[in-house]
Design a protein around this motif. Sequence first.
Motif, short mmCIF file in Angstrom:
data_model
loop_
_atom_site.label_atom_id
_atom_site.label_comp_id
_atom_site.label_asym_id
_atom_site.label_seq_id
_atom_site.Cartn_x
_atom_site.Cartn_y
_atom_site.Cartn_z
N ASP A 151 21.68 -21.12 -8.68
CA ASP A 151 22.24 -20.01 -7.90
C ASP A 151 21.87 -20.22 -6.44
O ASP A 151 20.71 -20.04 -6.05
CB ASP A 151 21.67 -18.68 -8.42
N HIS A 152 22.82 -20.60 -5.61
CA HIS A 152 22.51 -20.95 -4.23
C HIS A 152 21.98 -19.77 -3.43
O HIS A 152 21.16 -19.95 -2.51
CB HIS A 152 23.73 -21.55 -3.53
N GLN A 153 22.40 -18.57 -3.76
CA GLN A 153 21.89 -17.39 -3.05
C GLN A 153 20.45 -17.10 -3.44
O GLN A 153 19.62 -16.77 -2.58
CB GLN A 153 22.79 -16.20 -3.33
N LEU A 157 20.03 -20.15 0.03
CA LEU A 157 21.07 -20.92 0.72
C LEU A 157 22.30 -20.08 1.07
O LEU A 157 23.39 -20.62 1.29
CB LEU A 157 21.49 -22.13 -0.12
N THR A 158 22.11 -18.77 1.15
CA THR A 158 23.19 -17.93 1.66
C THR A 158 23.48 -18.33 3.10
O THR A 158 22.59 -18.46 3.92
CB THR A 158 22.80 -16.45 1.59
N GLY A 159 24.75 -18.56 3.40
CA GLY A 159 25.11 -18.96 4.75
C GLY A 159 24.99 -20.44 5.01
O GLY A 159 25.28 -20.92 6.11
N LYS A 162 30.37 -22.39 3.92
CA LYS A 162 31.41 -21.37 3.94
C LYS A 162 32.31 -21.57 2.73
O LYS A 162 33.36 -22.22 2.82
CB LYS A 162 32.22 -21.47 5.23
N GLU A 164 34.26 -19.58 1.15
CA GLU A 164 35.58 -18.98 1.24
C GLU A 164 36.55 -19.98 1.89
O GLU A 164 36.34 -20.46 2.99
CB GLU A 164 35.55 -17.70 2.07
N ILE A 244 27.64 -25.53 0.53
CA ILE A 244 28.06 -24.64 -0.56
C ILE A 244 29.57 -24.77 -0.68
O ILE A 244 30.30 -24.49 0.26
CB ILE A 244 27.65 -23.18 -0.29
#
Length: 352
Positions: A151-153, A157-159, A162, A164, A244
Amino acid sequence: MIATAPAGLTERELLAVAAWMDGRGLGSAPLTEVRPLGGGTQNIMVSFRRGERRYVLRRGPRHLRPRSNDAILRETRVLAALTDTPVPHPRLISSCDDPSLLDGAVFYLMDPIEGFNPSLELPAPHAADPSLRRRMAFNIVDALATLGTVDHQAVGLTGFGKPEGFLERQVPRWLAELDSYRRFPGYGGPDIPRLDDVATWLEQRRPSRWQAGILHGDFHCANVMFDRSSTEIAAIVDWEMSTIGDPLLDLGWLLATWRLPQAPTIFGGAFMESAGLPSAAELSTRYAERSSRDIDALTWYIVLACFKLGIVLEGTHARAAAGQAPQRTGEELHAMTLRLFERATHLMDGEQ
Protein backbone atom coordinates in the motif's frame (compact mmCIF):
# COMPACT_ATOMS: atom_id res chain seq x y z
CA MET A 1 46.31 8.73 -1.03
CA ILE A 2 42.87 7.21 -1.78
CA ALA A 3 42.88 4.79 -4.68
CA THR A 4 40.15 5.18 -7.28
CA ALA A 5 39.34 4.25 -10.87
CA PRO A 6 38.22 6.09 -14.03
CA ALA A 7 34.70 4.66 -13.77
CA GLY A 8 34.28 5.69 -10.14
CA LEU A 9 34.91 8.93 -8.23
CA THR A 10 37.94 11.19 -8.19
CA GLU A 11 40.13 11.49 -5.12
CA ARG A 12 38.75 14.98 -4.48
CA GLU A 13 35.18 13.66 -4.61
CA LEU A 14 35.98 10.82 -2.24
CA LEU A 15 37.49 13.26 0.24
CA ALA A 16 34.29 15.34 0.01
CA VAL A 17 32.19 12.24 0.69
CA ALA A 18 34.35 11.39 3.71
CA ALA A 19 33.89 14.89 5.14
CA TRP A 20 30.13 14.68 4.56
CA MET A 21 30.03 11.30 6.34
CA ASP A 22 31.94 12.82 9.28
CA GLY A 23 29.10 15.28 9.76
CA ARG A 24 26.56 12.48 9.92
CA GLY A 25 28.40 10.26 12.34
CA LEU A 26 29.17 7.67 9.70
CA GLY A 27 32.66 6.84 10.88
CA SER A 28 35.87 8.87 10.88
CA ALA A 29 38.50 6.59 9.33
CA PRO A 30 39.86 6.98 5.79
CA LEU A 31 37.91 5.45 2.91
CA THR A 32 39.65 2.28 1.77
CA GLU A 33 39.12 -0.58 -0.69
CA VAL A 34 37.49 1.84 -3.12
CA ARG A 35 36.30 0.26 -6.33
CA PRO A 36 33.65 1.00 -8.95
CA LEU A 37 30.75 -1.40 -9.37
CA GLY A 38 29.51 -2.29 -12.82
CA GLY A 39 26.32 -3.71 -14.24
CA GLY A 40 24.61 -0.64 -15.69
CA THR A 41 25.21 1.85 -18.47
CA GLN A 42 24.22 5.06 -16.73
CA ASN A 43 24.65 5.71 -13.01
CA ILE A 44 27.91 5.49 -11.07
CA MET A 45 28.24 3.15 -8.10
CA VAL A 46 31.31 2.88 -5.90
CA SER A 47 32.01 0.43 -3.09
CA PHE A 48 34.30 1.32 -0.21
CA ARG A 49 35.09 0.49 3.39
CA ARG A 50 35.27 2.90 6.32
CA GLY A 51 36.46 1.30 9.50
CA GLU A 52 34.58 -1.95 9.99
CA ARG A 53 31.66 -1.07 7.72
CA ARG A 54 31.28 -1.36 3.97
CA TYR A 55 29.23 1.11 1.94
CA VAL A 56 28.00 1.53 -1.60
CA LEU A 57 27.60 5.04 -3.00
CA ARG A 58 25.23 5.66 -5.90
CA ARG A 59 25.01 8.84 -7.98
CA GLY A 60 24.00 9.90 -11.48
CA PRO A 61 26.21 9.53 -14.57
CA ARG A 62 29.29 11.66 -15.15
CA HIS A 63 27.34 13.58 -17.81
CA LEU A 64 24.25 14.38 -15.77
CA ARG A 65 20.94 14.26 -17.59
CA PRO A 66 18.29 16.93 -16.89
CA ARG A 67 16.47 14.72 -14.36
CA SER A 68 19.39 12.66 -13.02
CA ASN A 69 19.37 14.20 -9.55
CA ASP A 70 15.60 14.05 -9.26
CA ALA A 71 15.75 10.35 -10.13
CA ILE A 72 18.37 9.62 -7.46
CA LEU A 73 16.43 11.51 -4.80
CA ARG A 74 13.23 9.71 -5.76
CA GLU A 75 15.09 6.44 -5.48
CA THR A 76 16.14 7.26 -1.93
CA ARG A 77 12.57 8.04 -0.99
CA VAL A 78 11.17 4.76 -2.26
CA LEU A 79 13.98 2.76 -0.65
CA ALA A 80 13.21 4.41 2.68
CA ALA A 81 9.51 3.61 2.24
CA LEU A 82 10.22 -0.08 1.57
CA THR A 83 12.20 -0.52 4.80
CA ASP A 84 9.56 -2.46 6.72
CA THR A 85 8.00 -4.28 3.78
CA PRO A 86 8.68 -7.84 2.54
CA VAL A 87 10.00 -6.47 -0.76
CA PRO A 88 13.72 -7.32 -1.12
CA HIS A 89 15.60 -4.06 -1.72
CA PRO A 90 18.89 -2.27 -0.95
CA ARG A 91 19.02 -0.92 2.59
CA LEU A 92 19.36 2.86 2.56
CA ILE A 93 21.91 4.37 4.98
CA SER A 94 21.80 8.09 4.21
CA SER A 95 21.37 10.48 1.29
CA CYS A 96 22.89 13.81 0.27
CA ASP A 97 20.73 16.32 -1.59
CA ASP A 98 23.57 18.88 -1.85
CA PRO A 99 24.83 18.71 -5.47
CA SER A 100 27.93 20.79 -4.76
CA LEU A 101 29.89 17.90 -3.22
CA LEU A 102 30.12 15.81 -6.40
CA ASP A 103 30.24 18.40 -9.18
CA GLY A 104 26.48 18.78 -9.42
CA ALA A 105 25.40 15.25 -8.49
CA VAL A 106 23.39 14.22 -5.44
CA PHE A 107 24.02 10.75 -4.05
CA TYR A 108 23.13 8.22 -1.40
CA LEU A 109 24.79 5.48 0.61
CA MET A 110 23.40 1.99 1.00
CA ASP A 111 24.49 -1.32 2.49
CA PRO A 112 26.24 -3.66 0.06
CA ILE A 113 24.06 -6.41 -1.35
CA GLU A 114 25.46 -9.85 -0.65
CA GLY A 115 24.47 -11.61 -3.82
CA PHE A 116 25.02 -11.90 -7.55
CA ASN A 117 23.52 -10.31 -10.62
CA PRO A 118 22.49 -13.13 -13.01
CA SER A 119 23.15 -10.90 -16.02
CA LEU A 120 26.82 -10.73 -15.03
CA GLU A 121 27.52 -14.14 -13.51
CA LEU A 122 26.03 -17.45 -12.49
CA PRO A 123 27.68 -19.31 -9.59
CA ALA A 124 28.56 -22.92 -10.35
CA PRO A 125 25.40 -24.51 -8.86
CA HIS A 126 23.09 -22.12 -10.71
CA ALA A 127 25.01 -22.45 -13.95
CA ALA A 128 24.91 -26.24 -13.84
CA ASP A 129 21.29 -26.85 -12.84
CA PRO A 130 18.43 -25.71 -15.13
CA SER A 131 15.91 -26.36 -12.36
CA LEU A 132 17.62 -23.74 -10.18
CA ARG A 133 17.44 -21.18 -12.99
CA ARG A 134 13.77 -21.98 -13.46
CA ARG A 135 13.09 -21.34 -9.77
CA MET A 136 15.09 -18.10 -10.01
CA ALA A 137 12.80 -16.92 -12.80
CA PHE A 138 9.64 -17.70 -10.85
CA ASN A 139 11.10 -15.95 -7.80
CA ILE A 140 11.56 -12.81 -9.90
CA VAL A 141 7.84 -12.84 -10.65
CA ASP A 142 6.98 -13.58 -7.01
CA ALA A 143 9.01 -10.57 -5.87
CA LEU A 144 7.22 -8.40 -8.40
CA ALA A 145 3.84 -9.64 -7.19
CA THR A 146 4.90 -8.85 -3.61
CA LEU A 147 5.78 -5.30 -4.62
CA GLY A 148 2.30 -4.99 -6.10
CA THR A 149 0.72 -5.74 -2.72
CA VAL A 150 2.40 -2.81 -0.91
CA ASP A 151 0.00 0.00 0.00
CA HIS A 152 1.93 3.04 -1.23
CA GLN A 153 -0.03 5.43 0.98
CA ALA A 154 0.55 3.36 4.11
CA VAL A 155 4.34 3.39 3.58
CA GLY A 156 4.48 7.16 3.10
CA LEU A 157 4.48 7.49 -0.69
CA THR A 158 1.41 9.67 -1.05
CA GLY A 159 2.31 12.28 -3.63
CA PHE A 160 5.30 10.27 -4.88
CA GLY A 161 3.65 10.05 -8.28
CA LYS A 162 0.50 11.15 -10.08
CA PRO A 163 -1.56 8.01 -10.60
CA GLU A 164 -4.53 9.94 -11.97
CA GLY A 165 -4.27 9.76 -15.75
CA PHE A 166 -1.09 7.65 -15.57
CA LEU A 167 -1.92 5.42 -18.53
CA GLU A 168 -3.31 8.32 -20.56
CA ARG A 169 -0.02 10.20 -20.20
CA GLN A 170 2.31 7.44 -21.31
CA VAL A 171 2.29 7.71 -25.10
CA PRO A 172 2.44 11.54 -25.37
CA ARG A 173 4.98 11.70 -22.53
CA TRP A 174 7.42 9.34 -24.21
CA LEU A 175 6.90 10.70 -27.70
CA ALA A 176 7.85 14.10 -26.27
CA GLU A 177 10.91 12.53 -24.65
CA LEU A 178 11.93 11.04 -27.99
CA ASP A 179 11.50 14.38 -29.71
CA SER A 180 13.67 16.06 -27.07
CA TYR A 181 16.67 13.99 -28.17
CA ARG A 182 16.98 16.20 -31.24
CA ARG A 183 18.84 18.67 -29.04
CA PHE A 184 21.91 16.42 -29.08
CA PRO A 185 24.41 17.47 -31.76
CA GLY A 186 25.06 14.72 -34.26
CA TYR A 187 21.77 12.89 -33.62
CA GLY A 188 19.67 13.00 -36.76
CA GLY A 189 16.43 11.93 -35.11
CA PRO A 190 14.89 8.52 -34.46
CA ASP A 191 15.01 5.81 -37.10
CA ILE A 192 12.49 3.40 -35.57
CA PRO A 193 10.23 1.46 -37.95
CA ARG A 194 6.48 1.58 -37.20
CA LEU A 195 6.93 4.03 -34.34
CA ASP A 196 3.68 5.82 -35.19
CA ASP A 197 1.80 2.53 -35.62
CA VAL A 198 2.78 1.42 -32.11
CA ALA A 199 1.79 4.77 -30.61
CA THR A 200 -1.60 4.69 -32.33
CA TRP A 201 -2.29 1.09 -31.30
CA LEU A 202 -1.52 1.91 -27.68
CA GLU A 203 -3.81 4.93 -27.67
CA GLN A 204 -6.67 3.01 -29.22
CA ARG A 205 -6.47 -0.01 -26.88
CA ARG A 206 -5.60 1.58 -23.56
CA PRO A 207 -7.23 -0.22 -20.56
CA SER A 208 -9.98 1.81 -18.90
CA ARG A 209 -9.61 0.32 -15.40
CA TRP A 210 -6.53 -0.35 -13.31
CA GLN A 211 -5.28 -0.23 -9.71
CA ALA A 212 -2.53 2.16 -8.61
CA GLY A 213 0.56 0.93 -6.77
CA ILE A 214 4.34 1.20 -6.59
CA LEU A 215 5.93 0.89 -10.01
CA HIS A 216 9.63 0.00 -10.14
CA GLY A 217 9.79 1.40 -13.65
CA ASP A 218 12.73 -0.65 -14.99
CA PHE A 219 11.95 -4.18 -13.94
CA HIS A 220 13.95 -6.88 -15.73
CA CYS A 221 16.19 -9.70 -14.58
CA ALA A 222 19.38 -7.61 -14.63
CA ASN A 223 17.87 -5.42 -11.92
CA VAL A 224 17.43 -8.34 -9.54
CA MET A 225 20.20 -9.81 -7.39
CA PHE A 226 20.15 -13.33 -5.97
CA ASP A 227 21.52 -15.03 -2.90
CA ARG A 228 24.62 -17.06 -3.79
CA SER A 229 23.57 -20.12 -1.84
CA SER A 230 19.96 -20.41 -3.01
CA THR A 231 17.47 -19.19 -5.59
CA GLU A 232 16.12 -16.50 -3.25
CA ILE A 233 16.22 -12.85 -4.28
CA ALA A 234 18.62 -10.69 -2.29
CA ALA A 235 17.36 -7.37 -3.65
CA ILE A 236 15.54 -5.62 -6.45
CA VAL A 237 17.89 -2.79 -7.46
CA ASP A 238 17.93 0.42 -9.55
CA TRP A 239 14.75 2.17 -8.41
CA GLU A 240 15.47 5.49 -10.12
CA MET A 241 12.48 5.22 -12.49
CA SER A 242 10.03 4.28 -9.73
CA THR A 243 6.76 6.09 -9.25
CA ILE A 244 3.13 5.47 -8.33
CA GLY A 245 1.45 4.09 -11.42
CA ASP A 246 0.16 0.82 -12.78
CA PRO A 247 2.27 -2.10 -11.47
CA LEU A 248 1.24 -4.22 -14.44
CA LEU A 249 3.63 -2.15 -16.51
CA ASP A 250 6.46 -3.75 -14.48
CA LEU A 251 5.19 -7.17 -15.52
CA GLY A 252 4.96 -5.96 -19.10
CA TRP A 253 8.54 -4.66 -18.81
CA LEU A 254 9.82 -8.01 -17.58
CA LEU A 255 8.09 -9.86 -20.41
CA ALA A 256 9.15 -7.30 -23.02
CA THR A 257 12.78 -8.08 -22.19
CA TRP A 258 12.35 -11.79 -21.49
CA ARG A 259 14.57 -13.81 -23.81
CA LEU A 260 14.84 -10.89 -26.20
CA PRO A 261 17.04 -12.11 -29.10
CA GLN A 262 20.72 -11.19 -28.77
CA ALA A 263 20.01 -9.28 -25.56
CA PRO A 264 23.08 -7.63 -24.04
CA THR A 265 24.10 -7.91 -20.42
CA ILE A 266 21.66 -5.22 -19.32
CA PHE A 267 18.74 -7.53 -20.12
CA GLY A 268 20.14 -10.73 -18.70
CA GLY A 269 23.04 -11.78 -20.87
CA ALA A 270 23.81 -15.50 -20.69
CA PHE A 271 21.09 -16.10 -18.09
CA MET A 272 18.44 -15.21 -20.66
CA GLU A 273 20.02 -17.60 -23.17
CA SER A 274 20.30 -20.51 -20.74
CA ALA A 275 18.16 -23.63 -20.78
CA GLY A 276 15.38 -24.33 -18.33
CA LEU A 277 13.80 -20.90 -18.10
CA PRO A 278 10.00 -20.69 -18.10
CA SER A 279 8.22 -19.12 -21.03
CA ALA A 280 6.60 -15.71 -20.92
CA ALA A 281 3.22 -17.44 -20.71
CA GLU A 282 4.35 -19.43 -17.66
CA LEU A 283 5.58 -16.26 -15.99
CA SER A 284 2.25 -14.57 -16.68
CA THR A 285 0.39 -17.49 -15.14
CA ARG A 286 2.64 -17.39 -12.09
CA TYR A 287 1.95 -13.68 -11.60
CA ALA A 288 -1.80 -14.25 -11.90
CA GLU A 289 -1.55 -16.93 -9.20
CA ARG A 290 0.33 -14.58 -6.86
CA SER A 291 -1.61 -11.38 -7.52
CA SER A 292 -5.20 -10.17 -7.39
CA ARG A 293 -4.63 -7.91 -10.42
CA ASP A 294 -6.48 -8.56 -13.68
CA ILE A 295 -3.97 -9.38 -16.43
CA ASP A 296 -6.46 -9.73 -19.31
CA ALA A 297 -4.88 -6.70 -21.04
CA LEU A 298 -1.31 -7.91 -20.48
CA THR A 299 -0.38 -7.71 -24.18
CA TRP A 300 -1.08 -3.96 -24.06
CA TYR A 301 1.31 -3.55 -21.13
CA ILE A 302 4.04 -5.52 -22.89
CA VAL A 303 3.69 -3.36 -26.00
CA LEU A 304 3.76 -0.20 -23.87
CA ALA A 305 6.91 -1.49 -22.14
CA CYS A 306 8.59 -2.11 -25.51
CA PHE A 307 7.60 1.38 -26.65
CA LYS A 308 8.72 3.16 -23.48
CA LEU A 309 11.93 1.19 -22.93
CA GLY A 310 12.89 1.53 -26.57
CA ILE A 311 12.60 5.30 -26.29
CA VAL A 312 14.60 5.33 -23.04
CA LEU A 313 17.42 3.36 -24.71
CA GLU A 314 17.33 5.62 -27.75
CA GLY A 315 18.29 8.45 -25.40
CA THR A 316 21.69 6.86 -24.87
CA HIS A 317 22.06 6.48 -28.63
CA ALA A 318 21.40 10.21 -28.99
CA ARG A 319 23.85 11.10 -26.22
CA ALA A 320 26.48 8.88 -27.82
CA ALA A 321 26.08 10.81 -31.06
CA ALA A 322 26.91 13.94 -29.08
CA GLY A 323 29.93 12.35 -27.39
CA GLN A 324 28.20 12.12 -24.00
CA ALA A 325 28.12 8.31 -23.88
CA PRO A 326 30.34 5.59 -25.39
CA GLN A 327 29.67 5.17 -29.11
CA ARG A 328 29.58 1.39 -28.87
CA THR A 329 27.03 1.51 -26.04
CA GLY A 330 24.85 3.87 -28.06
CA GLU A 331 24.92 1.51 -31.05
CA GLU A 332 24.12 -1.54 -28.92
CA LEU A 333 21.18 0.15 -27.24
CA HIS A 334 19.81 1.46 -30.53
CA ALA A 335 19.85 -2.13 -31.79
CA MET A 336 17.88 -3.13 -28.69
CA THR A 337 15.38 -0.36 -29.37
CA LEU A 338 14.77 -1.86 -32.81
CA ARG A 339 14.33 -5.35 -31.34
CA LEU A 340 11.87 -4.07 -28.75
CA PHE A 341 9.78 -2.38 -31.43
CA GLU A 342 9.92 -5.58 -33.49
CA ARG A 343 8.53 -7.47 -30.49
CA ALA A 344 5.85 -4.81 -29.99
CA THR A 345 4.67 -4.97 -33.60
CA HIS A 346 4.67 -8.76 -33.54
CA LEU A 347 2.40 -8.71 -30.49
CA MET A 348 0.20 -6.03 -32.04
CA ASP A 349 -0.21 -7.96 -35.26
CA GLY A 350 -1.20 -11.02 -33.24
CA GLU A 351 -3.94 -9.01 -31.52
CA GLN A 352 -5.51 -7.68 -34.74
